[in-house]
Write an enzyme that holds these catalytic residues in place. Sequence first.
Site, mmCIF file in Angstrom:
data_model
loop_
_atom_site.group_PDB
_atom_site.id
_atom_site.type_symbol
_atom_site.label_atom_id
_atom_site.label_comp_id
_atom_site.label_asym_id
_atom_site.label_seq_id
_atom_site.Cartn_x
_atom_site.Cartn_y
_atom_site.Cartn_z
ATOM 1 N N GLY A 11 -31.347 9.775 -2.897
ATOM 2 C CA GLY A 11 -30.907 9.484 -1.532
ATOM 3 C C GLY A 11 -29.394 9.605 -1.436
ATOM 4 O O GLY A 11 -28.688 9.135 -2.313
ATOM 5 N N ARG A 72 -34.760 15.741 -4.187
ATOM 6 C CA ARG A 72 -35.684 15.077 -5.116
ATOM 7 C C ARG A 72 -36.362 16.208 -5.869
ATOM 8 O O ARG A 72 -36.631 17.269 -5.299
ATOM 9 C CB ARG A 72 -36.701 14.234 -4.364
ATOM 10 C CG ARG A 72 -36.028 13.348 -3.328
ATOM 11 C CD ARG A 72 -36.463 11.909 -3.408
ATOM 12 N NE ARG A 72 -35.924 11.174 -2.250
ATOM 13 C CZ ARG A 72 -35.143 10.113 -2.342
ATOM 14 N NH1 ARG A 72 -34.810 9.606 -3.500
ATOM 15 N NH2 ARG A 72 -34.728 9.513 -1.262
ATOM 16 N N ASP A 103 -31.220 4.745 -9.100
ATOM 17 C CA ASP A 103 -31.845 4.498 -10.405
ATOM 18 C C ASP A 103 -32.740 5.654 -10.862
ATOM 19 O O ASP A 103 -32.842 5.928 -12.063
ATOM 20 C CB ASP A 103 -32.575 3.155 -10.460
ATOM 21 C CG ASP A 103 -33.545 2.975 -9.324
ATOM 22 O OD1 ASP A 103 -33.608 3.857 -8.426
ATOM 23 O OD2 ASP A 103 -34.248 1.952 -9.304
ATOM 24 N N THR A 125 -25.732 4.640 -3.996
ATOM 25 C CA THR A 125 -26.899 4.342 -3.153
ATOM 26 C C THR A 125 -26.521 3.218 -2.194
ATOM 27 O O THR A 125 -25.776 2.311 -2.580
ATOM 28 C CB THR A 125 -28.122 3.914 -3.990
ATOM 29 O OG1 THR A 125 -29.096 3.333 -3.112
ATOM 30 C CG2 THR A 125 -27.789 2.862 -5.026
ATOM 31 N N ASP A 127 -28.395 0.952 -1.241
ATOM 32 C CA ASP A 127 -29.207 -0.245 -1.484
ATOM 33 C C ASP A 127 -28.559 -1.298 -2.384
ATOM 34 O O ASP A 127 -29.040 -2.419 -2.470
ATOM 35 C CB ASP A 127 -30.553 0.155 -2.105
ATOM 36 C CG ASP A 127 -31.405 0.928 -1.117
ATOM 37 O OD1 ASP A 127 -31.334 0.604 0.082
ATOM 38 O OD2 ASP A 127 -32.128 1.849 -1.534
ATOM 39 N N ASP A 129 -28.728 -1.545 -5.514
ATOM 40 C CA ASP A 129 -29.766 -2.061 -6.422
ATOM 41 C C ASP A 129 -29.683 -1.481 -7.836
ATOM 42 O O ASP A 129 -30.690 -1.393 -8.532
ATOM 43 C CB ASP A 129 -31.156 -1.773 -5.826
ATOM 44 C CG ASP A 129 -31.409 -0.286 -5.655
ATOM 45 O OD1 ASP A 129 -30.455 0.507 -5.790
ATOM 46 O OD2 ASP A 129 -32.561 0.088 -5.388
ATOM 47 N N ARG A 171 -36.213 -1.613 0.038
ATOM 48 C CA ARG A 171 -37.615 -1.753 -0.341
ATOM 49 C C ARG A 171 -37.788 -2.836 -1.395
ATOM 50 O O ARG A 171 -38.672 -3.666 -1.302
ATOM 51 C CB ARG A 171 -38.158 -0.427 -0.887
ATOM 52 C CG ARG A 171 -38.564 0.462 0.225
ATOM 53 C CD ARG A 171 -39.494 1.572 -0.217
ATOM 54 N NE ARG A 171 -39.319 2.645 0.736
ATOM 55 C CZ ARG A 171 -38.600 3.732 0.510
ATOM 56 N NH1 ARG A 171 -38.049 3.932 -0.669
ATOM 57 N NH2 ARG A 171 -38.464 4.642 1.440
HETATM 58 P P1 ADP Z 1 -32.514 7.764 -6.455
HETATM 59 O O1 ADP Z 1 -31.659 8.393 -7.496
HETATM 60 O O2 ADP Z 1 -31.800 7.601 -5.157
HETATM 61 O O3 ADP Z 1 -33.164 6.494 -6.958
HETATM 62 P P2 ADP Z 1 -35.069 9.168 -6.795
HETATM 63 O O4 ADP Z 1 -35.780 8.001 -7.353
HETATM 64 O O5 ADP Z 1 -35.779 10.034 -5.833
HETATM 65 O O6 ADP Z 1 -33.685 8.786 -6.085
HETATM 66 O O7 ADP Z 1 -34.620 10.090 -8.027
HETATM 67 C C1 ADP Z 1 -33.879 11.259 -7.815
HETATM 68 C C2 ADP Z 1 -34.314 12.329 -8.787
HETATM 69 O O8 ADP Z 1 -34.055 11.895 -10.132
HETATM 70 C C3 ADP Z 1 -35.802 12.654 -8.785
HETATM 71 O O9 ADP Z 1 -36.184 13.499 -7.743
HETATM 72 C C4 ADP Z 1 -35.952 13.333 -10.137
HETATM 73 O O10 ADP Z 1 -35.494 14.664 -10.092
HETATM 74 C C5 ADP Z 1 -35.001 12.510 -11.003
HETATM 75 N N1 ADP Z 1 -35.773 11.495 -11.743
HETATM 76 C C6 ADP Z 1 -36.344 10.376 -11.253
HETATM 77 N N2 ADP Z 1 -37.039 9.731 -12.213
HETATM 78 C C7 ADP Z 1 -36.928 10.471 -13.343
HETATM 79 C C8 ADP Z 1 -37.423 10.342 -14.680
HETATM 80 N N3 ADP Z 1 -38.210 9.321 -15.034
HETATM 81 N N4 ADP Z 1 -37.087 11.294 -15.577
HETATM 82 C C9 ADP Z 1 -36.296 12.322 -15.218
HETATM 83 N N5 ADP Z 1 -35.812 12.510 -13.971
HETATM 84 C C10 ADP Z 1 -36.114 11.602 -13.050
#
Ligand code: ADP
Length: 319
Positions: A11, A72, A103, A125, A127, A129, A171
């Site tokens: 995000g 994503r 995260d 982010t 959030d 968090d 969330r």
């Molecule tokens: P944010 O970073 O805002 O929490 P997301 O949870 O959508 O957003 O994560 C962003 C991107 O990070 C995901 O689309 C993916 O490409 C990568 N990612 C998330 N989880 C994993 C994981 N367990 N291993 C490797 N890459 C990951």
Amino acid sequence: MKRIGVLTSGGDAPGMNAAVRAVVRKAIYHGVEIYGVFGGYAGLISGNIRKLELGSVGDIIHRGGTFLYSARCEEFKTKEGQGKGIEQLKKHGIEGLVVIGGDGSYMGAKALTEHGFPCVGIPGTIDNDIPGTEFTIGFDTALNTVIDAIDKIRDTASSHDRTFVIEVMGRNAGDIALWAGLAGGAETILIPEDEYDMKEIASRLKKGHERGKKHSIIIVAEGVMSGYEFGKQLKEETDFDTRVTVLGHVQRGGTPTAFDRVLASRLGARAVELLMEGRGGRAVGIEKNQMVDYDIIEALAKKHTVDLNLYKLSKELSI
Ligand code: ADP
């Protein structure tokens, strides 16, 4: 380290641009080449990578969003996807990577680190968090957006004697709801970290009403329930009609506040320093107004907690 990369992922958050700018300028200041990865991990896999110059980050410090784009990318969660990413980094001669995101993005940086590729995570982010930092880039701007909305709603609320419910993002973390609720003088704040008792909320609102209170403002974090659901449940306990506002994505946009720009500049510069010191696999943050860094794996193992003292204070002040 002669050449590093930077990407934004997950995000978007206001202040990410200021962080990218700091990474780029700090690297060039120290004679390190800097490459931008466009479109998060998806751009890393497809090789959407270009060299950045001092001028590439001119005129972006005050802009929300991220000029590197974000995405994503499910494929990056797989070993094959991560392998493709590392291949691209090697192909471009990049020796270390700065990842700005939430995260989920940290999980990607952790995976790269486990494959032996040094990464540093910067918390970006709205959030707030992310473990290992008291504040994330974008949180302060989002808060100010929410407070602006609360203040406007308060103007109309006091003219009409009504109960207003404002649903905000969050969330799993109640930080936006709590800080905005406290700063906006909300009567009730619902956060995912705590149980709520609708009977108790209803009785407090009724008492306030009886002693002549003109209006009430209730902040609900989306992780607890929707603002409309809250309105429905309150109606069952009282005869109060509510007006619901769902702030949604406006909370993600806007010009970053001075706080977020300064935080982003400090974190961006610190991330580059760590890579230059050969210390990959770290997550940078701010604690007690000092830059800190943690092992990214350890940081992810910790849990972010909402400030419970602040939560207690918000209850004391909203009697
Ligand atoms: P944010 O970073 O805002 O929490 P997301 O949870 O959508 O957003 O994560 C962003 C991107 O990070 C995901 O689309 C993916 O490409 C990568 N990612 C998330 N989880 C994993 C994981 N367990 N291993 C490797 N890459 C990951």
